[in-house]
Design a protein around this motif. Sequence first.
Motif, PDB file in Angstrom:
ATOM      1  N   ASN A   1       0.845  -1.189   0.000  1.00  0.00           N
ATOM      2  CA  ASN A   1       0.000   0.000   0.000  1.00  0.00           C
ATOM      3  C   ASN A   1       0.883   1.243   0.000  1.00  0.00           C
ATOM      4  O   ASN A   1       1.623   1.479   0.956  1.00  0.00           O
ATOM      5  CB  ASN A   1      -0.904   0.007   1.237  1.00  0.00           C
ATOM      6  CG  ASN A   1      -2.234   0.677   0.965  1.00  0.00           C
ATOM      7  OD1 ASN A   1      -2.517   1.093  -0.156  1.00  0.00           O
ATOM      8  ND2 ASN A   1      -3.069   0.774   1.988  1.00  0.00           N
TER       9      ASN A   1
ATOM     10  N   HIS B   1       0.150   4.769  -7.284  1.00  0.00           N
ATOM     11  CA  HIS B   1       0.554   3.352  -7.345  1.00  0.00           C
ATOM     12  C   HIS B   1       1.380   3.078  -8.593  1.00  0.00           C
ATOM     13  O   HIS B   1       2.197   2.151  -8.613  1.00  0.00           O
ATOM     14  CB  HIS B   1      -0.668   2.436  -7.267  1.00  0.00           C
ATOM     15  CG  HIS B   1      -1.681   2.612  -8.357  1.00  0.00           C
ATOM     16  ND1 HIS B   1      -1.609   1.920  -9.539  1.00  0.00           N
ATOM     17  CD2 HIS B   1      -2.785   3.384  -8.440  1.00  0.00           C
ATOM     18  CE1 HIS B   1      -2.645   2.255 -10.308  1.00  0.00           C
ATOM     19  NE2 HIS B   1      -3.371   3.145  -9.670  1.00  0.00           N
TER      20      HIS B   1
ATOM     21  N   VAL C   1       0.185  -3.960  -5.749  1.00  0.00           N
ATOM     22  CA  VAL C   1       0.300  -2.574  -5.299  1.00  0.00           C
ATOM     23  C   VAL C   1      -1.083  -1.926  -5.393  1.00  0.00           C
ATOM     24  O   VAL C   1      -1.642  -1.799  -6.481  1.00  0.00           O
ATOM     25  CB  VAL C   1       1.319  -1.796  -6.148  1.00  0.00           C
ATOM     26  CG1 VAL C   1       1.463  -0.375  -5.622  1.00  0.00           C
ATOM     27  CG2 VAL C   1       2.668  -2.505  -6.158  1.00  0.00           C
TER      28      VAL C   1
END
Length: 781
Positions: free
Chosen positions: A277, A291, A418
């Motif tokens: 995260n 991300h 991710v």
Amino acid sequence: MTDEAGDTTTASEVDFDSRIARLIDRKGREGQVVDDRTIPGRDAETRSVEVEQRLESALGDRGIDSLYAHQADAVDAIRDGDHVVLATQTASGKSLAYTVPAFEAAMDHGGRTLYLGPQTALIADQTQTLSDLAFDLGFASGVHVAEYTGRTDDTDRKQVRDQQPSFVLSTPDMLHYALLPHAHRLWEWFFSTLDYVVLDELHEYRGVFGSHVSLVLRRLRRVCDRFDADPQFICCSATIGNPIDHASNVTGAPPDDFTLIDTDTSPSGPTRWLTWNPPEQSGGEGRRRSHHVETKELFVDLVADGFQTLTFTRSRQTAERYATDSADALRGQGDADLADRIGAYQAALTDDKRRDLESRLLEGALRGVWSTNALELGVDVGGLDAVILDGYPGTRMNSFQRAGRAGRGTDPSLVVMVAGEDQLDQYVATPPDDFFDGDPEVAVVDPGNEQVLDDHVRCAARENWLSPADSESFPNFETRVATLVSQGELERRDTQHGPRWTYAGDGSPQHEMNLRTIDDQSVDLKDGTTTIATLPLSDALRDAHPGAIYHHQGRTYEIGDLDLDRGRASLNPTWADHYTSVLTDKDITIQDVIEERHPLPRRDVPVRFAAIDLAEQITGYERKDGKSGAPMGTMTLDLPEQTLNTKALYYTIPEDIEAEIRADYDFPGSIHAAEHATISLFPTEVLCDRGDIGGLSTPLHPQTGQSTIFIYDGHPGGVGLTRSGFDSITDLLHTTLDLLDSCDCADGCPACVQSPQCGNANDPLDKHGAAALLRRVLETE
């Protein structure tokens, strides 16, 4: 060597884990790994199966002396005459399960096989593999493999028909456009001897495309029946929640005739799964670091550390841009050789470029690739050391399909997921237990969608006259035929055998439709005189309105003019560092309540499934800063209203609950936030894309007389998505409440209730009111 639990580990696993530890420790990333688990490997389970002698020898030359148990089970079921669904992991050898019986049928009695794949890249890969095996069997075996797709030129197509191969590989589109319309003139040799239909990547046939394909296959069965052929269906799928029902819905064959094989007995090494995260940004509650950027840095570190790495991302544009950025980063840190061994893979590439990337990846010459879902399918690129999922792919099924690309034999492999900052990504990431332990999503098609069905009834009548017996092939047959007769599309003829219906029009109805969409109007996006993309009208109004920022192949454009009469929009290159988001007005009219249920603990909160009309008009757009997302201004637009006839589920809020929420919260903001959060988690129950579902909440709907929350199917006529959501609404609302309770933001953020697609600029929203509302709806009176 043993670990603390006494399990045997290898030196390579210890080295692998130490390299992962360095990756996590680098740049203070420890707090970003929210879950770290290892999925253990397994040993192969094989058994001998009697195979035709020449085929056995050819397989033996490839080192295949026995079959995995799941392959053998599939071969046995096919030989017993069953339809089969083989639902196992990526790279588990599903193709061999249909290759053995298909080749044996060709050698034994000239039986033929039709292979259907959703993408030409997959078909090209399968054609090469099967052709090589057929070549080793020798010409006298009678096994001849040929590809027949949209990329096959006219000369080669004629050659295929003249040679009459035993194994034809094609797409559902070509079956629809080129094979079925000419079944009686050019393809009788094929359909009259058809033993097997292989439907690869069954899970890809869902939504609009799947509904179209389900009707194409019903037309196929009609044609085969005319030639006294009754082919078996062999369906290969990823793990989904309803493999038998989905196979039956797609093919039209009864579910009881299918055998399910879903235990994977191929060998695999341990897979280390990291759920990652990105860190929260300062000054923006709920906002996290991109991300994409986080994935790029992980990708660069893995490639530099010797991991052959594949990153899956959501768009072609992102794959191209970040492959370039990754190569630049490697070059900047002194790894110029590795920088030249990075590539981007997506479906729009030319055949030569795609095959070059695949072969270099398979040989190990390519060390890192950014890809769209094009490499999710069964294209042979070997086993890779690591896979990064750049954002949650949207479903468990897609996630595990893509993750299955990691793993070379029994060596350890790495998967890093991710998370993005939106609701679905954050729900999966914190915590991810439900992701690993939950049930897979169900796949949905709706062959009864009238806007899809009528086109296929016309096509079927053009291919072969219709009779009352066709009610077994097409839903609502009598009603649809009567409608088409009244419209002059079909002509009735009374014969001694009963009524018959033929196509009354001229030309080919097959070429008047597109299997991949329902929209019949499109807009060309023009950079000067060059068309760089074509969008359906509904997408063009949202993404290509005047002033919209549009990205394509790493370039940024601003839409200058949208000419709907001519179906074109002009693009102007720009360096603008902002993006645009449309503002809309919506109104829903309930046309027919199809079903009502009381699945919730509150018996006074019925849930209804209905046919609706959605009137939507884009009234303007917001400009937002490209880095912070902060609003930069609002512009008005004058665009035509669009009407969508579709299906929806909806529920009303009792007066006592409404009064309680109004006393403590912003009630319009509460129902709006509940609508957003529910829509965002819809893919946890139903296999669909995030943009397939829409919603509307209103404090007082004129037809219900109460506050009402609607969730609607975003496709004309509906393709079964909200029908499935209607069946699982209780679980969906519980999941939504869990999301709201677990998010630690103060007043609502992108991880819980804010949506980038909101036509009201996320105003009003009341996260806490939404949680209180759902809690009352889900508790017993």
